[in-house]
Each structure stands twice: as C-alpha cells, then as structure tokens.
Scaffold this active site. Structure first.
Site, short mmCIF file in Angstrom:
data_model
loop_
_atom_site.label_atom_id
_atom_site.label_comp_id
_atom_site.label_asym_id
_atom_site.label_seq_id
_atom_site.Cartn_x
_atom_site.Cartn_y
_atom_site.Cartn_z
N ILE A 23 5.36 -12.77 5.39
CA ILE A 23 6.11 -12.39 4.20
C ILE A 23 7.18 -11.44 4.71
O ILE A 23 6.86 -10.44 5.36
CB ILE A 23 5.26 -11.70 3.12
CG1 ILE A 23 4.29 -12.69 2.48
CG2 ILE A 23 6.16 -11.09 2.04
CD1 ILE A 23 3.44 -12.12 1.36
N ILE A 25 10.80 -9.36 3.61
CA ILE A 25 11.67 -8.91 2.52
C ILE A 25 12.87 -8.18 3.13
O ILE A 25 12.69 -7.30 3.97
CB ILE A 25 10.94 -7.93 1.55
CG1 ILE A 25 9.61 -8.52 1.07
CG2 ILE A 25 11.85 -7.55 0.38
CD1 ILE A 25 9.73 -9.79 0.29
N GLU A 57 -2.65 -11.89 9.18
CA GLU A 57 -2.63 -10.74 10.07
C GLU A 57 -1.58 -9.78 9.55
O GLU A 57 -0.55 -10.20 9.03
CB GLU A 57 -2.25 -11.12 11.51
CG GLU A 57 -3.32 -11.87 12.27
CD GLU A 57 -3.21 -13.37 12.13
OE1 GLU A 57 -4.15 -14.06 12.52
OE2 GLU A 57 -2.20 -13.86 11.59
N ASN A 62 0.98 -0.87 8.72
CA ASN A 62 1.68 -1.26 7.50
C ASN A 62 0.79 -1.00 6.27
O ASN A 62 0.26 -1.92 5.65
CB ASN A 62 2.12 -2.71 7.57
CG ASN A 62 3.11 -3.07 6.49
OD1 ASN A 62 3.25 -2.37 5.49
ND2 ASN A 62 3.79 -4.19 6.68
N TYR A 69 -2.47 -6.32 -0.07
CA TYR A 69 -3.43 -7.40 0.22
C TYR A 69 -4.82 -7.04 -0.29
O TYR A 69 -5.52 -7.89 -0.84
CB TYR A 69 -3.46 -7.69 1.72
CG TYR A 69 -2.13 -8.15 2.28
CD1 TYR A 69 -1.28 -8.99 1.56
CD2 TYR A 69 -1.70 -7.74 3.53
CE1 TYR A 69 -0.06 -9.40 2.07
CE2 TYR A 69 -0.48 -8.15 4.05
CZ TYR A 69 0.34 -8.98 3.31
OH TYR A 69 1.54 -9.38 3.83
#
Length: 126
Positions: A23, A25, A57, A62, A69
C-alpha cells in the site's frame, strides 16, 4: 485538483490466501484516509474472491500502519529479519484470522461504515 495517483495497493491471490504486497500513499496525501480505504478495498476483494486469510509484511518501525492493520484484525505471526534492502530493517509478518467468519465480516462491515462516515463517503457498495 492535480491529476495524479494519490495511492495504490497490490494484492496477490494464491489458493485461499491473499497477500497484501504493498500500500503506497503519496506523501502529500497521507492522513486523508486513503490508506485505510485501500486496505478496505483489498480486504473486500479478498472476500469477493473467497480467500480465507490476508497476510502482509510491514516495517517494524511503521507504527501507524501496524496500528491500522491491527484495527482490521491483523495479528503478528512472525518476523522477517533484514527484509528491507534499503536499510536492513526487519518486517513484521501479520495475518488476519479467517475473513470468512460471520464475526470478522461483521467487524469489517462496522469499520468500513465508520471509515466511510468519517471521510464523508456515504454508503459504499461491497
């Protein structure tokens, strides 16, 4: 508005498992709910394709992503040491419980509704 991609996601479907490979951004677009919307869309696609679990992963450092998540049911199941080639950082391996259960789908639906309401998206299909 500028004409560019604000974010993207990559999802691999292998047998009955989905693997969320990325993902991303655009930095100027972070904090606008785009990452969460991409996660919602990825989980929705996994459900649509009759996957059992979703795995990913994430960089150990982060915290924002790990928190997101975790909110969607992912749990730490392992560690990949030195996974990231840019700095040798470890990656947490995170996996959902079965996304096919009524409990998971009810929680997912609630989270999706709350996200849509928060960002003014109204009723979203799927």
């Amino acid at each position: 508005p500028p004409d560019y991609i604000a974010g993207f996601a990559g999802l691999w479907l292998v047998l009955d498992e989905a693997h969320l490979v990325v993902i991303g951004i655009r930095e100027s677009e972070r904090g606008k709910g785009i990452g969460e919307q991409l996660l919602i869309s990825s989980l929705g696609k996994a459900l649509e394709k009759d996957m059992r679990v979703v795995t990913l992963e994430v960089r150990e450092s982060n915290k924002k992503a790990i928190d997101l998540y975790t909110k969607y049911g992912f749990r730490r199941v392992g560690l990949r040491r030195g996974y990231y080639s840019d700095n040798g950082e470890h990656a947490l391996i995170m996996t959902t419980p079965s996304i096919k259960t009524a409990d998971y789908q009810a929680q997912f639906s609630k989270l999706k509704h709350n996200h849509n309401r928060r960002w003014g998206l109204g009723a979203q299909p799927g």
